[in-house]
Design an enzyme around this catalytic site. Structure first.
Site, PDB file in Angstrom:
ATOM      1  N   ASN A  10       0.879  -1.177   0.000  1.00 22.30           N
ATOM      2  CA  ASN A  10       0.000   0.000   0.000  1.00 22.30           C
ATOM      3  C   ASN A  10       0.907   1.214   0.000  1.00 22.30           C
ATOM      4  O   ASN A  10       1.506   1.554   1.013  1.00 22.30           O
ATOM      5  CB  ASN A  10      -0.893  -0.019   1.260  1.00 22.30           C
ATOM      6  CG  ASN A  10      -1.697   1.266   1.388  1.00 22.30           C
ATOM      7  OD1 ASN A  10      -1.849   2.008   0.420  1.00 22.30           O
ATOM      8  ND2 ASN A  10      -2.212   1.528   2.581  1.00 22.30           N
ATOM      9  N   TRP A  11       0.994   1.833  -1.178  1.00 26.10           N
ATOM     10  CA  TRP A  11       1.938   2.944  -1.321  1.00 26.10           C
ATOM     11  C   TRP A  11       1.447   4.246  -0.722  1.00 26.10           C
ATOM     12  O   TRP A  11       2.197   5.205  -0.627  1.00 26.10           O
ATOM     13  CB  TRP A  11       2.285   3.138  -2.809  1.00 26.10           C
ATOM     14  CG  TRP A  11       3.164   2.059  -3.354  1.00 26.10           C
ATOM     15  CD1 TRP A  11       3.801   1.067  -2.654  1.00 26.10           C
ATOM     16  CD2 TRP A  11       3.522   1.856  -4.727  1.00 26.10           C
ATOM     17  NE1 TRP A  11       4.528   0.273  -3.501  1.00 26.10           N
ATOM     18  CE2 TRP A  11       4.376   0.733  -4.782  1.00 26.10           C
ATOM     19  CE3 TRP A  11       3.199   2.516  -5.921  1.00 26.10           C
ATOM     20  CZ2 TRP A  11       4.919   0.261  -5.979  1.00 26.10           C
ATOM     21  CZ3 TRP A  11       3.732   2.049  -7.113  1.00 26.10           C
ATOM     22  CH2 TRP A  11       4.580   0.931  -7.137  1.00 26.10           C
ATOM     23  N   LYS A  12       0.167   4.320  -0.380  1.00 22.06           N
ATOM     24  CA  LYS A  12      -0.382   5.567   0.184  1.00 22.06           C
ATOM     25  C   LYS A  12      -0.069   6.731  -0.772  1.00 22.06           C
ATOM     26  O   LYS A  12      -0.086   6.531  -1.981  1.00 22.06           O
ATOM     27  CB  LYS A  12       0.149   5.786   1.603  1.00 22.06           C
ATOM     28  CG  LYS A  12       0.001   4.513   2.445  1.00 22.06           C
ATOM     29  CD  LYS A  12       0.313   4.693   3.894  1.00 22.06           C
ATOM     30  CE  LYS A  12       0.103   3.351   4.608  1.00 22.06           C
ATOM     31  NZ  LYS A  12       0.226   3.451   6.047  1.00 22.06           N
ATOM     32  N   HIS A  94      -9.211   1.363   4.474  1.00 21.19           N
ATOM     33  CA  HIS A  94      -7.952   1.557   5.190  1.00 21.19           C
ATOM     34  C   HIS A  94      -8.172   2.537   6.350  1.00 21.19           C
ATOM     35  O   HIS A  94      -8.934   3.482   6.232  1.00 21.19           O
ATOM     36  CB  HIS A  94      -6.865   2.080   4.249  1.00 21.19           C
ATOM     37  CG  HIS A  94      -5.519   2.067   4.894  1.00 21.19           C
ATOM     38  ND1 HIS A  94      -5.082   3.086   5.716  1.00 21.19           N
ATOM     39  CD2 HIS A  94      -4.535   1.136   4.894  1.00 21.19           C
ATOM     40  CE1 HIS A  94      -3.876   2.763   6.165  1.00 21.19           C
ATOM     41  NE2 HIS A  94      -3.523   1.597   5.682  1.00 21.19           N
ATOM     42  N   GLU A  96      -6.498   4.910   7.486  1.00 18.88           N
ATOM     43  CA  GLU A  96      -6.257   6.337   7.208  1.00 18.88           C
ATOM     44  C   GLU A  96      -7.463   6.961   6.523  1.00 18.88           C
ATOM     45  O   GLU A  96      -7.803   8.116   6.741  1.00 18.88           O
ATOM     46  CB  GLU A  96      -4.981   6.493   6.365  1.00 18.88           C
ATOM     47  CG  GLU A  96      -3.744   6.268   7.225  1.00 18.88           C
ATOM     48  CD  GLU A  96      -2.545   5.712   6.496  1.00 18.88           C
ATOM     49  OE1 GLU A  96      -2.483   5.788   5.253  1.00 18.88           O
ATOM     50  OE2 GLU A  96      -1.659   5.173   7.191  1.00 18.88           O
ATOM     51  N   GLU A 165      -5.489  -4.846  10.237  1.00 19.29           N
ATOM     52  CA  GLU A 165      -4.443  -3.869  10.500  1.00 19.29           C
ATOM     53  C   GLU A 165      -4.736  -3.145  11.800  1.00 19.29           C
ATOM     54  O   GLU A 165      -5.493  -2.162  11.815  1.00 19.29           O
ATOM     55  CB  GLU A 165      -4.382  -2.845   9.360  1.00 19.29           C
ATOM     56  CG  GLU A 165      -4.045  -3.452   8.019  1.00 19.29           C
ATOM     57  CD  GLU A 165      -3.404  -2.435   7.098  1.00 19.29           C
ATOM     58  OE1 GLU A 165      -2.302  -2.714   6.624  1.00 19.29           O
ATOM     59  OE2 GLU A 165      -3.988  -1.361   6.876  1.00 19.29           O
ATOM     60  N   GLY A 171       2.704   2.022  10.625  1.00 17.25           N
ATOM     61  CA  GLY A 171       3.703   3.075  10.478  1.00 17.25           C
ATOM     62  C   GLY A 171       4.406   3.424  11.775  1.00 17.25           C
ATOM     63  O   GLY A 171       5.083   4.440  11.866  1.00 17.25           O
ATOM     64  N   SER A 209       3.453  -2.434  10.156  1.00 17.79           N
ATOM     65  CA  SER A 209       4.902  -2.574  10.381  1.00 17.79           C
ATOM     66  C   SER A 209       5.430  -3.965  10.050  1.00 17.79           C
ATOM     67  O   SER A 209       6.310  -4.485  10.734  1.00 17.79           O
ATOM     68  CB  SER A 209       5.264  -2.165  11.817  1.00 17.79           C
ATOM     69  OG  SER A 209       4.900  -0.811  12.042  1.00 17.79           O
ATOM     70  N   GLY A 230       2.857  -1.265   4.184  1.00 21.17           N
ATOM     71  CA  GLY A 230       2.967   0.164   3.890  1.00 21.17           C
ATOM     72  C   GLY A 230       4.417   0.524   3.615  1.00 21.17           C
ATOM     73  O   GLY A 230       4.939   0.310   2.519  1.00 21.17           O
ATOM     74  N   GLY A 231       5.094   1.052   4.626  1.00 22.10           N
ATOM     75  CA  GLY A 231       6.458   1.568   4.471  1.00 22.10           C
ATOM     76  C   GLY A 231       7.401   0.652   3.705  1.00 22.10           C
ATOM     77  O   GLY A 231       8.098   1.093   2.789  1.00 22.10           O
TER      78      GLY A 231
HETATM   79  P1  PGA Z   1       2.982   0.032   7.550  1.00 22.64           P
HETATM   80  O1  PGA Z   1       1.544   0.350   6.928  1.00 22.64           O
HETATM   81  O2  PGA Z   1       3.456  -1.263   6.954  1.00 22.64           O
HETATM   82  O3  PGA Z   1       3.847   1.201   7.144  1.00 22.64           O
HETATM   83  O4  PGA Z   1       2.808  -0.057   9.025  1.00 22.64           O
HETATM   84  C1  PGA Z   1       0.602  -0.668   6.715  1.00 22.64           C
HETATM   85  C2  PGA Z   1      -0.643  -0.080   6.077  1.00 22.64           C
HETATM   86  O5  PGA Z   1      -1.021   1.048   6.410  1.00 22.64           O
HETATM   87  O6  PGA Z   1      -1.280  -0.728   5.225  1.00 22.64           O
END
Ligand code: PGA
Length: 248
Positions: A10-12, A94, A96, A165, A171, A209, A230-231
């Site tokens: 997930n590149w956001k 998600h 966010e 999640e 993050g 994470s 994510g990251g």
């Molecule tokens: P993260 O994000 O791996 O950076 O914790 C996961 C996500 O938001 O899907």
């Protein structure tokens, strides 16, 4: 029942179209057999990502869509617009989007059937906040969020990927322990089995994470079928490392 492991990035709000294409070209030779992979990319990079991913087996997902087919919804994008670009699927719910953009369970209950009806694959994200976990409300919250599946047939629920999640792990570098994640995944699978009878079929990714060095310990758990990253999905080396860790 054996479920194919599925790892999605997930590149956001990261990567331009040019950066997305370069990433996919570099990733392509490193995608292992036996692991399904996808990247959820920003709207502006979707067309380029679809081109760059062609023939690689990597699926391209959007990170959101509107539930209506069209209309006066400034700034929104419909399933049909995604399909026209050759997009394979969409990430919905998600945290966010829920926390920063006011996405509600009610909207998700409309988005899920709209995405399936259009023929898009779906990753549906759920998870509790730190506060909810501290209040021992994790299962209540997950059960409430999963109610957004109610309008789907059992077949469509089985084809939906759930991403568990925990919000406090996203993050932050704080990963749920494999045991904590497994407990939540087992609960989600039981809820889906009770509601739709497809608990054994549905794939449930862990997200929060996940990195190359902790992925294997999570994915080896019986109810964890992959990851939503994510990251670590922004870097080819790290993302490929997680794909490797998911090899059956
Ligand atoms: P993260 O994000 O791996 O950076 O914790 C996961 C996500 O938001 O899907």
């Amino acid at each position: 029942m054996s479920r194919t492991p599925f790892v999605a990035g997930n590149w956001k709000m990261h990567k331009t179209a040019a950066e997305a294409s370069a990433f996919l070209t570099e990733l392509a030779p490193r995608v292992p057999r036996g692991v399904e992979s996808a990247v959820c990319v920003p709207f502006t990079a979707l067309a380029g990502a679809v081109d760059a991913a062609a023939g690689t087996g990597v699926h391209v997902y959007a990170q959101n869509m509107h539930q209506a087919a069209q209309g006066a919804f400034t700034g929104e994008v419909s399933a049909r617009m995604l399909l026209e670009l050759g997009v394979d699927g969409v990430l919905l719910g998600h945290s966010e989007r829920r926390q920063l953009f006011g996405e509600t369970d009610a909207a998700l209950a409309e988005k899920l059937p709209a995405a399936h009806a259009a023929g898009l694959r779906v990753i549906f994200a759920v998870g509790e906040t730190a506060r909810e976990r501290d209040d021992s409300a994790t299962e209540t919250v997950l059960a409430r969020q999963l109610e957004a599946l109610a309008g789907l047939s059992a077949e469509r629920v089985a084809a939906t990927t759930i991403a568990y999640e925990p919000v406090w792990a996203i993050g932050t570098g704080l990963t749920a322990t494999p045991e904590m994640a497994q407990t939540a995944h087992r609960f989600i699978r039981a809820v889906i089995e009770r509601g739709f009878g497809v608990g054994a079929q549905v794939r449930i990714q862990y997200g929060g994470s996940m990195k190359p060095d902790n992925a294997a310990g999570l994915i080896v758990q019986p109810d964890i079928d992959g990851g939503l990253i994510g990251g670590a999905s922004l870097d080819v080396e790290q993302f490929a490392g997680i794909l490797d860790a998911a090899r059956p």
